[in-house]
Motif scaffolding. Structure first.
Motif, short mmCIF file in Angstrom:
data_model
loop_
_atom_site.label_atom_id
_atom_site.label_comp_id
_atom_site.label_asym_id
_atom_site.label_seq_id
_atom_site.Cartn_x
_atom_site.Cartn_y
_atom_site.Cartn_z
N VAL A 80 0.98 -0.95 0.12
CA VAL A 80 -0.08 -0.07 -0.06
C VAL A 80 0.47 1.37 -0.45
N ILE A 81 0.79 2.15 -1.27
CA ILE A 81 1.37 3.60 -1.07
C ILE A 81 0.83 4.35 -1.47
N MET A 82 0.31 5.86 -0.42
CA MET A 82 -0.11 6.78 0.46
C MET A 82 1.03 7.81 -0.01
N ASP A 83 0.57 8.98 -0.56
CA ASP A 83 0.63 10.23 -1.17
C ASP A 83 0.18 11.53 -1.00
N GLU A 84 0.93 12.52 -1.00
CA GLU A 84 -0.27 13.92 -0.93
C GLU A 84 1.48 14.26 -2.15
N HIS A 85 0.33 15.53 -2.67
CA HIS A 85 1.03 16.07 -3.94
C HIS A 85 0.24 17.51 -3.87
N LEU A 86 0.86 18.60 -3.85
CA LEU A 86 0.33 19.93 -4.32
C LEU A 86 0.54 20.57 -5.33
N SER A 87 -0.55 21.02 -6.11
CA SER A 87 -0.69 21.57 -7.20
C SER A 87 -1.32 23.35 -7.40
N SER A 88 -1.16 23.60 -8.84
CA SER A 88 -2.30 24.47 -8.08
C SER A 88 -3.76 24.40 -7.92
N GLU A 89 -3.75 22.89 -7.90
CA GLU A 89 -5.51 23.06 -8.04
C GLU A 89 -6.16 22.44 -6.40
N GLY A 90 -4.80 22.52 -5.44
CA GLY A 90 -4.50 22.57 -4.28
C GLY A 90 -3.40 21.03 -4.15
N ARG A 91 -4.61 20.13 -2.78
CA ARG A 91 -3.52 19.30 -2.65
C ARG A 91 -4.43 17.89 -3.01
N THR A 92 -3.69 16.85 -3.14
CA THR A 92 -4.11 15.42 -4.22
C THR A 92 -3.32 14.58 -3.15
N LEU A 93 -4.16 13.38 -2.33
CA LEU A 93 -4.17 12.89 -2.07
C LEU A 93 -3.48 11.03 -2.85
N SER A 94 -3.18 10.38 -2.67
CA SER A 94 -3.34 9.64 -3.44
C SER A 94 -2.72 8.32 -2.80
N LEU A 95 -3.99 7.05 -3.25
CA LEU A 95 -4.60 5.94 -2.28
C LEU A 95 -3.13 4.39 -4.05
N CYS A 96 -2.33 3.78 -3.65
CA CYS A 96 -2.55 2.81 -4.54
C CYS A 96 -2.20 2.03 -3.74
N VAL A 97 -2.66 0.46 -4.28
CA VAL A 97 -2.97 -1.16 -3.84
C VAL A 97 -1.93 -2.22 -4.87
N ARG A 98 -0.39 -2.43 -4.32
CA ARG A 98 -0.73 -2.80 -5.24
C ARG A 98 -0.24 -4.82 -5.29
N ASP A 99 -0.36 -5.84 -5.68
CA ASP A 99 0.08 -7.09 -5.36
C ASP A 99 0.46 -7.48 -6.94
N ASP A 100 0.87 -8.89 -6.70
CA ASP A 100 2.26 -9.92 -6.81
C ASP A 100 1.31 -10.68 -7.98
N GLY A 101 -0.06 -10.99 -7.79
CA GLY A 101 -0.33 -11.58 -8.80
C GLY A 101 -0.74 -11.54 -10.75
N PRO A 102 -1.33 -12.26 -11.27
CA PRO A 102 -1.44 -11.72 -12.93
C PRO A 102 -2.10 -10.61 -13.64
N GLY A 103 -2.26 -9.85 -12.91
CA GLY A 103 -2.22 -8.18 -13.29
C GLY A 103 -3.65 -8.47 -14.39
N ILE A 104 -4.34 -7.38 -14.33
CA ILE A 104 -5.28 -7.82 -15.74
C ILE A 104 -5.08 -6.88 -17.05
N PRO A 105 -5.66 -8.10 -17.85
CA PRO A 105 -5.62 -7.50 -18.98
C PRO A 105 -5.78 -6.02 -19.62
N GLN A 106 -5.71 -5.58 -20.40
CA GLN A 106 -5.58 -4.29 -20.51
C GLN A 106 -6.73 -4.13 -21.25
N GLU A 107 -7.46 -5.13 -21.66
CA GLU A 107 -8.97 -4.56 -22.37
C GLU A 107 -10.03 -4.61 -20.96
N GLU A 108 -9.60 -5.05 -19.93
CA GLU A 108 -10.28 -5.61 -19.32
C GLU A 108 -10.52 -4.35 -17.83
N CYS A 109 -9.28 -2.98 -18.10
CA CYS A 109 -9.09 -2.47 -16.96
C CYS A 109 -9.97 -1.50 -16.65
#
Length: 204
Positions: free
Chosen positions: A108-137
């Motif tokens: 789990v990766i959480m980060d905060e960024h600042l831009s002209s529009e204000g603050r941006t909070l991002s949360l990403c969850v990674r797994d090491d599984g088979p992934g999702i085919p591009q056409e299904e994303c």
């Protein structure tokens, strides 16, 4: 096989099926509630770092598959005005989804960024599984859609990520599959124009 052993295995299986059914019903009710017109969030000051860590600790405690959990959070504890129940559902559903496909680890990766529009909070969850085919994303966030590869646990009904999408959009954000991550799957939720809890406006 001894009758008592068979009976015990049946009881365990029935208990698991009952718990699974109750969880599916809860997800469906949550989805219907959030999707309903007029649904509003309730904002309170929350320590985001501590909240994420607490949720991950709960998942570590219930994981029976040997999957390891790691987390990357900002050094400074982030205090935001958010809907704690909604954010808990977002993180929990992302982790539940990752557990279905992960082979050995989830990050789990959480980060905060600042831009002209204000603050941006991002949360990403990674797994090491088979992934999702591009056409299904883009399809995985549709209600009741399930990826062809059902992973470790095919018991879902395709509601979890749909609920995540609704709740993230309520927080003025978006959720997507990161196409640049190739070692499994990375689902990212990004919310824009956040304000810290000590700042003036009491919404996101």
């Amino acid at each position: 096989i001894m009758p008592s052993l068979v009976g015990s295995e049946m009881c365990i299986r029935d208990r698991k099926n009952t718990n699974r059914l109750m969880e599916l019903i809860k997800q469906l009710l949550d989805f219907r509630k959030v999707d309903k017109e007029g649904y509003t969030l309730s904002f309170n000051e929350v320590d985001i770092n501590r909240m994420i860590e607490d949720i991950i600790d709960r998942f570590r405690a219930i994981s029976l598959t040997g999957i390891s959990f790691s987390v990357s959070l900002p050094k400074e504890h982030l205090q935001y005005n958010v809907d704690q129940e909604a954010l808990t559902k977002i993180v929990s559903n992302l982790l539940t989804n990752a557990m279905k496909y992960a082979r050995t680890r989830i990050m789990v990766i959480m980060d905060e960024h600042l831009s002209s529009e204000g603050r941006t909070l991002s949360l990403c969850v990674r797994d090491d599984g088979p992934g999702i085919p591009q056409e299904e994303c883009s399809k995985v966030f549709e209600p009741f859609y399930q990826v062809g590869n059902t992973g470790n646990n095919g018991s879902g009904v395709g509601i979890g990520l749909s609920l995540v999408k609704l709740l993230v959009e309520k927080h003025k954000g978006k959720v997507y599959i990161n196409p640049g991550y190739t070692e499994g799957c990375e689902v990212c939720a990004v919310s824009y124009t956040h304000l810290r809890a000590h700042e003036t406006r009491h919404d996101l």
